[in-house]
Write a protein that holds these residues in place. Structure first.
Motif, PDB file in Angstrom:
ATOM      1  N   ASP A 129      -8.362  -2.552 -53.653  1.00 25.93           N
ATOM      2  CA  ASP A 129      -8.287  -2.365 -55.104  1.00 25.93           C
ATOM      3  C   ASP A 129      -9.548  -1.767 -55.719  1.00 25.93           C
ATOM      4  OD1 ASP A 129      -5.685  -3.386 -55.358  1.00 25.93           O
ATOM      5  OD2 ASP A 129      -6.476  -5.419 -55.225  1.00 25.93           O
ATOM      6  N   ALA A 130     -10.689  -2.023 -55.085  1.00 25.74           N
ATOM      7  CA  ALA A 130     -11.941  -1.502 -55.645  1.00 25.74           C
ATOM      8  C   ALA A 130     -11.908   0.024 -55.717  1.00 25.74           C
ATOM      9  CB  ALA A 130     -13.124  -1.965 -54.806  1.00 25.74           C
ATOM     10  N   ALA A 131     -11.055   0.643 -54.915  1.00 24.15           N
ATOM     11  CA  ALA A 131     -10.973   2.108 -54.885  1.00 24.15           C
ATOM     12  C   ALA A 131     -10.492   2.685 -56.208  1.00 24.15           C
ATOM     13  CB  ALA A 131     -10.049   2.547 -53.754  1.00 24.15           C
ATOM     14  N   GLN A 132      -9.911   1.859 -57.055  1.00 23.89           N
ATOM     15  CA  GLN A 132      -9.370   2.363 -58.326  1.00 23.89           C
ATOM     16  C   GLN A 132     -10.226   1.978 -59.521  1.00 23.89           C
ATOM     17  OE1 GLN A 132      -6.020   0.218 -57.273  1.00 23.89           O
ATOM     18  NE2 GLN A 132      -5.962   1.497 -55.466  1.00 23.89           N
ATOM     19  N   TYR A 133     -11.405   1.450 -59.245  1.00 28.55           N
ATOM     20  CA  TYR A 133     -12.277   0.993 -60.329  1.00 28.55           C
ATOM     21  C   TYR A 133     -13.495   1.879 -60.501  1.00 28.55           C
ATOM     22  CZ  TYR A 133      -9.684  -3.176 -61.365  1.00 28.55           C
ATOM     23  OH  TYR A 133      -8.709  -4.027 -61.791  1.00 28.55           O
ATOM     24  N   PRO A 134     -13.931   2.083 -61.764  1.00 26.58           N
ATOM     25  CA  PRO A 134     -13.408   1.603 -63.045  1.00 26.58           C
ATOM     26  C   PRO A 134     -11.981   2.102 -63.291  1.00 26.58           C
ATOM     27  CG  PRO A 134     -15.630   2.470 -63.319  1.00 26.58           C
ATOM     28  CD  PRO A 134     -15.176   2.848 -61.947  1.00 26.58           C
ATOM     29  N   ASP A 183     -13.682  11.031 -56.647  1.00 28.96           N
ATOM     30  CA  ASP A 183     -12.231  10.924 -56.447  1.00 28.96           C
ATOM     31  C   ASP A 183     -11.835  11.538 -55.102  1.00 28.96           C
ATOM     32  OD1 ASP A 183      -9.567  10.354 -57.166  1.00 28.96           O
ATOM     33  OD2 ASP A 183      -9.266  12.451 -57.777  1.00 28.96           O
ATOM     34  N   GLY A 184     -11.079  10.788 -54.313  1.00 24.05           N
ATOM     35  CA  GLY A 184     -10.637  11.273 -53.015  1.00 24.05           C
ATOM     36  C   GLY A 184     -11.602  10.950 -51.881  1.00 24.05           C
ATOM     37  N   GLU A 185     -12.808  10.600 -52.217  1.00 24.38           N
ATOM     38  CA  GLU A 185     -13.828  10.255 -51.215  1.00 24.38           C
ATOM     39  C   GLU A 185     -13.477   8.910 -50.556  1.00 24.38           C
ATOM     40  OE1 GLU A 185     -17.462  11.906 -49.781  1.00 24.38           O
ATOM     41  OE2 GLU A 185     -16.262  12.628 -51.475  1.00 24.38           O
ATOM     42  N   ILE A 186     -13.706   8.813 -49.250  1.00 24.05           N
ATOM     43  CA  ILE A 186     -13.410   7.554 -48.556  1.00 24.05           C
ATOM     44  C   ILE A 186     -14.543   6.546 -48.789  1.00 24.05           C
ATOM     45  CG2 ILE A 186     -12.954   6.482 -46.311  1.00 24.05           C
ATOM     46  CD1 ILE A 186     -10.761   8.396 -47.141  1.00 24.05           C
ATOM     47  N   ILE A 187     -14.180   5.357 -49.206  1.00 27.55           N
ATOM     48  CA  ILE A 187     -15.198   4.326 -49.476  1.00 27.55           C
ATOM     49  C   ILE A 187     -15.871   3.899 -48.180  1.00 27.55           C
ATOM     50  CG2 ILE A 187     -15.562   1.959 -50.310  1.00 27.55           C
ATOM     51  CD1 ILE A 187     -13.562   2.415 -52.413  1.00 27.55           C
ATOM     52  N   TYR A 202     -10.652   3.400 -47.588  1.00 28.35           N
ATOM     53  CA  TYR A 202      -9.614   3.777 -48.545  1.00 28.35           C
ATOM     54  C   TYR A 202     -10.180   4.830 -49.483  1.00 28.35           C
ATOM     55  CZ  TYR A 202      -5.036   2.206 -50.294  1.00 28.35           C
ATOM     56  OH  TYR A 202      -3.708   2.093 -50.606  1.00 28.35           O
ATOM     57  N   PRO A 203      -9.359   5.804 -49.917  1.00 26.65           N
ATOM     58  CA  PRO A 203      -9.897   6.839 -50.797  1.00 26.65           C
ATOM     59  C   PRO A 203     -10.006   6.377 -52.250  1.00 26.65           C
ATOM     60  CG  PRO A 203      -7.579   7.264 -50.329  1.00 26.65           C
ATOM     61  CD  PRO A 203      -7.948   6.031 -49.561  1.00 26.65           C
ATOM     62  N   ILE A 204     -11.094   6.740 -52.884  1.00 26.60           N
ATOM     63  CA  ILE A 204     -11.249   6.456 -54.314  1.00 26.60           C
ATOM     64  C   ILE A 204     -10.172   7.207 -55.094  1.00 26.60           C
ATOM     65  CG2 ILE A 204     -12.714   6.934 -56.324  1.00 26.60           C
ATOM     66  CD1 ILE A 204     -15.049   5.957 -54.866  1.00 26.60           C
ATOM     67  N   ARG A 261       0.558  -1.641 -43.500  1.00 30.13           N
ATOM     68  CA  ARG A 261       1.273  -0.477 -42.962  1.00 30.13           C
ATOM     69  C   ARG A 261       2.087   0.261 -44.027  1.00 30.13           C
ATOM     70  NH1 ARG A 261       3.688  -5.086 -41.503  1.00 30.13           N
ATOM     71  NH2 ARG A 261       5.943  -5.358 -41.620  1.00 30.13           N
ATOM     72  N   TYR A 262       2.465  -0.408 -45.104  1.00 28.19           N
ATOM     73  CA  TYR A 262       3.272   0.247 -46.143  1.00 28.19           C
ATOM     74  C   TYR A 262       2.453   1.079 -47.119  1.00 28.19           C
ATOM     75  CZ  TYR A 262       6.665  -3.240 -44.614  1.00 28.19           C
ATOM     76  OH  TYR A 262       7.489  -4.031 -43.874  1.00 28.19           O
ATOM     77  N   TRP A 263       1.145   0.784 -47.222  1.00 29.38           N
ATOM     78  CA  TRP A 263       0.384   1.457 -48.270  1.00 29.38           C
ATOM     79  C   TRP A 263      -0.932   2.033 -47.767  1.00 29.38           C
ATOM     80  CZ3 TRP A 263      -4.115  -1.418 -48.782  1.00 29.38           C
ATOM     81  CH2 TRP A 263      -4.043  -2.773 -48.447  1.00 29.38           C
ATOM     82  N   LYS A 264      -1.074   2.119 -46.450  1.00 26.97           N
ATOM     83  CA  LYS A 264      -2.371   2.553 -45.925  1.00 26.97           C
ATOM     84  C   LYS A 264      -2.680   4.004 -46.275  1.00 26.97           C
ATOM     85  CE  LYS A 264      -0.710   3.229 -41.290  1.00 26.97           C
ATOM     86  NZ  LYS A 264      -0.235   3.972 -40.449  1.00 26.97           N
TER      87      LYS A 264
END
Lengths: 323, 182
Positions: free
Chosen positions: A237-242, A177-181, A298-300, A54-57
Motif C-alpha cells: 500500500d505504501a506504493a500509492q502514498y501520498p 511514478d512507476g519506479e520499483i520501491i 512494487y511500483p509506485i 498472486r492476484y495482484w502482484k
C-alpha cells in the motif's frame, strides 16, 4: 450511591472462588499481535498472510483475476485503486510543482539545488525513508522536505503536517511514478534498525481498544468488512502514498485531502483510539520505514485516490455484505 | 424490557470495587489519579488527551513502556436485567459499544463481518457468564481475538454490558423467521 464492602469479605470471596473478578497471573501478557516472525521486507511477503499476492502482484495478474470474477475481498482489496490514476489528484500536482519552483526572498527555491521541476529528484521517493548522514537519523520524505525548507530556504512553517509540505511530498512521489520501491533494510545499519522497530510497533497492542495496527491489517480481519470499510494487509500500500483521500480528512486539516503516509498512520491511530504520534517523530518514522519496505518490489503509483473504485466493485461488495 | 436489578446491582458494585483494588495492588495506573482531565462521555469523540493512559507507540512517554491491561476473568451471577433498547443504542453507536462495526446484530444485518453474526444470538441459549466474559475481556477465551477489551479499559461499564446483553438475549421475531428460512 456508595456501598462499602468489608475487606475481609472480599478476601473470603477470592479464596472461595466465587468473586466476580479474578485477575490472571502477571506472566500472561499479550503485548503483541501474532505474525511478527513471518514478516519479510518485500511485497511478496503477503503470501504468508493473505495468500492473495498472486492476484495482484502485477497488472496482468490483476486483469486475469478480475476477468475470472474474483471478488474484491478475495483479492484482499488490492484491486481497487492503484491502476487508475486520479484526475483530481493530478490537478493538485501542479500546486506542488509550483511550490517547488517558487523562489524565496533571496531568490532561492528547491529547484536551485534539485533542478527545475525537481528533475534530479526523479526516482528518489522509491528509496525513502533514508538515513541522513548529516542529521544522523532516518528521515521520511516529509521530514527531508521540512529540513531542506527550514535550513536552506528559511521557511520555518513547512513542517511535516502542513499544506506546502504535503503538496511537495505528493509532487515528489509522482516523480517516482512507476519506479520499483527499494528501501534497503537488509544491510545492517540504521534503516534496518528503523524497520525492525517499526515492525514491532506495528504489531504492538496499544490504545483504548488494545489493538495493534496488525489487528486490522492482518487476516482474518483484513479482507473482511469493518462497517463498510475494507482493511487490507500492510503489503504494497505504501506504493500509492501520498494519496488523494477525498472526502476524508482529519479535524483541522488543510491538506487538500492529500494523505501522506505519516498522516495515514495518524489517521489510523485516531480511528482506533491510540495515542497519536507527531508526524516525522522517531516512532512514526519507524512505522513508515516498515510500511515502505513492505512494499519493496512494487511500483509506485501516484497520483491515485483512495476511493476511485468502479461501479463494478460496488455491485460486487453489495453481494458480499448481503450474505 | 425491564427486570429487577437488585442482585445484579450489588454484584456490579462489588465487581467494580474489586477490580479497582486489584488494579491498585498490581501497580497499574488508575484513572482516579488524573481527575484534572475531561473524561470521555460515551457517544462523544474520545478525547485524545486521555490516550496516554494506555500503552502507546511513543519512545519517550511512560505509555511507551506501559504493561498491557491485566487479563480479567469475570463471572455473571444473578439475573439478566437491563434495558434492551438502551443496549441496542450502545451496541450500534460508533462512539460507544460499536459492536456493529464487526458483528451483524439483531435487526441490523448491515453490520461488519470481522466477528461472527450475533443476529440470532438469543436462539443459541449461551450461558450468561460466557457472554459477559466475552464482552468484558475476550482474552480469557482467545488471547488473539480481534475485539476490544471492553471491561479492563473501561470502554463499557458492567451496567452498559448488562444492557447490551439484554438486547442480545431478547428473541427478535424477524431473526427467528430468518433463521427458519436458512
Amino acid at each position: 450511591m456508595k456501598t462499602k464492602i468489608p475487606k475481609a469479605a472480599l478476601v473470603a470471596a477470592l479464596v472461595a472462588g466465587i468473586c466476580p473478578v479474578t485477575v490472571f497471573a502477571a506472566e500472561v501478557r499479550h503485548d503483541f499481535w501474532p505474525g511478527r516472525d513471518k514478516v519479510i521486507p518485500h511485497v511478496s511477503g503477503d503470501e504468508q498472510f493473505s495468500n492473495t499476492y498472486r492476484y495482484w502482484k502485477d497488472e496482468m495478474s490483476l486483469d486475469a483475476a478480475v476477468t475470472a470474477g474474483l471478488m474484491s475481498h478475495e483479492m484482499n482489496y488490492k484491486d481497487f485503486r492503484w491502476r487508475e490514476k486520479s484526475l483530481e489528484g493530478e490537478m493538485l500536482l501542479g500546486e506542488g510543482q509550483e511550490l517547488f519552483n517558487t523562489a524565496n526572498e533571496q531568490g532561492q527555491s528547491c529547484a536551485s539545488c534539485h533542478g527545475a521541476d525537481g528533475k534530479e529528484l526523479e526516482g528518489t521517493y522509491a528509496r525513502m525513508p533514508k538515513y541522513n548522514e548529516r542529521l544522523k537519523r532516518v528521515v521520511v520524505g516529509p521530514t527531508q522536505i521540512r529540513i531542506c525548507a527550514e535550513e536552506r530556504l528559511g521557511r520555518k512553517d513547512w513542517g511535516e503536517d502542513t499544506r506546502p509540505n504535503t503538496l511537495l511530498a505528493f509532487y515528489l512521489a509522482s516523480l517516482s511514478d512507476g519506479e520499483i520501491i527499494d528501501v534497503d533494510v537488509n544491510a545492517p545499519g540504521p534503516v534496518k534498525d528503523s524497520y525492525e522497530r517499526g515492525r514491532d510497533l506495528f504489531f504492538k497492542r496499544v490504545g483504548h481498544f488494545h489493538f495493534a495496527c496488525a489487528s486490522c491489517h492482518t487476516p482474518p480481519s483484513s479482507g473482511n468488512y469493518l462497517r463498510g470499510q475494507r482493511p487490507t494487509t500492510f503489503f504494497g500500500d505504501a506504493a500509492q502514498y501520498p494519496i488523494y483521500h477525498f472526502p476524508y480528512q482529519l479535524a483541522g486539516d488543510n491538506l487538500s485531502y492529500i494523505f501522506t503516509m505519516q498522516h495515514q498512520i495518524r489517521s489510523c491511530q485516531q480511528l482506533s483510539r491510540m495515542y497519536q504520534g507527531r508526524e516525522g517523530s522517531a516512532p512514526m518514522t519507524d512505522i513508515e520505514t516498515f510500511l515502505r519496505a513492505s512494499a519493496n518490489g512494487y511500483p509506485i503509483s501516484v497520483p491515485v485516490s483512495e476511493y476511485n473504485m468502479n461501479t463494478d466493485y460496488l455491485e460486487r461488495s453489495q453481494q458480499v455484505s448481503s450474505q | 424490557m425491564r427486570v429487577t436489578i437488585h442482585e445484579t446491582r450489588g454484584w456490579i458494585r462489588s465487581a467494580r470495587v474489586l477490580a479497582l483494588l486489584l488494579a491498585v495492588a498490581s501497580g497499574s495506573t488508575t484513572w482516579a489519579e488524573e481527575t484534572g482531565k475531561t473524561e470521555w462521555v460515551p457517544g462523544e469523540p474520545y478525547p485524545t488527551a486521555l490516550l496516554d493512559r494506555y500503552p502507546c507507540h511513543d519512545y519517550e512517554l511512560p505509555c511507551g513502556n506501559m504493561a498491557p491491561p491485566i487479563v480479567q476473568q469475570v463471572e455473571f451471577s444473578g439475573e439478566l436485567t437491563g434495558d434492551s433498547a438502551l443496549g441496542e443504542k450502545i451496541a450500534t453507536n460508533l462512539r460507544w459499544g460499536n459492536c456493529l462495526s464487526c458483528h451483524k446484530l439483531p435487526g441490523h444485518p448491515e453490520g461488519g463481518t470481522i466477528g461472527p453474526s450475533l443476529a440470532d444470538y438469543s436462539t443459541r441459549s449461551l450461558p450468561l457468564s460466557y457472554t459477559y466474559q466475552r464482552i468484558w475481556d475476550v482474552r480469557v477465551f482467545n488471547p488473539n481475538a480481534h475485539m476490544p477489551v471492553y471491561g479492563p479499559n473501561r470502554i463499557l461499564t458492567p451496567e452498559d454490558i448488562g444492557h447490551v446483553m439484554a438486547y442480545l438475549y431478547v428473541p427478535h421475531a424477524e431473526n427467528r423467521i430468518a433463521a427458519k428460512q436458512d
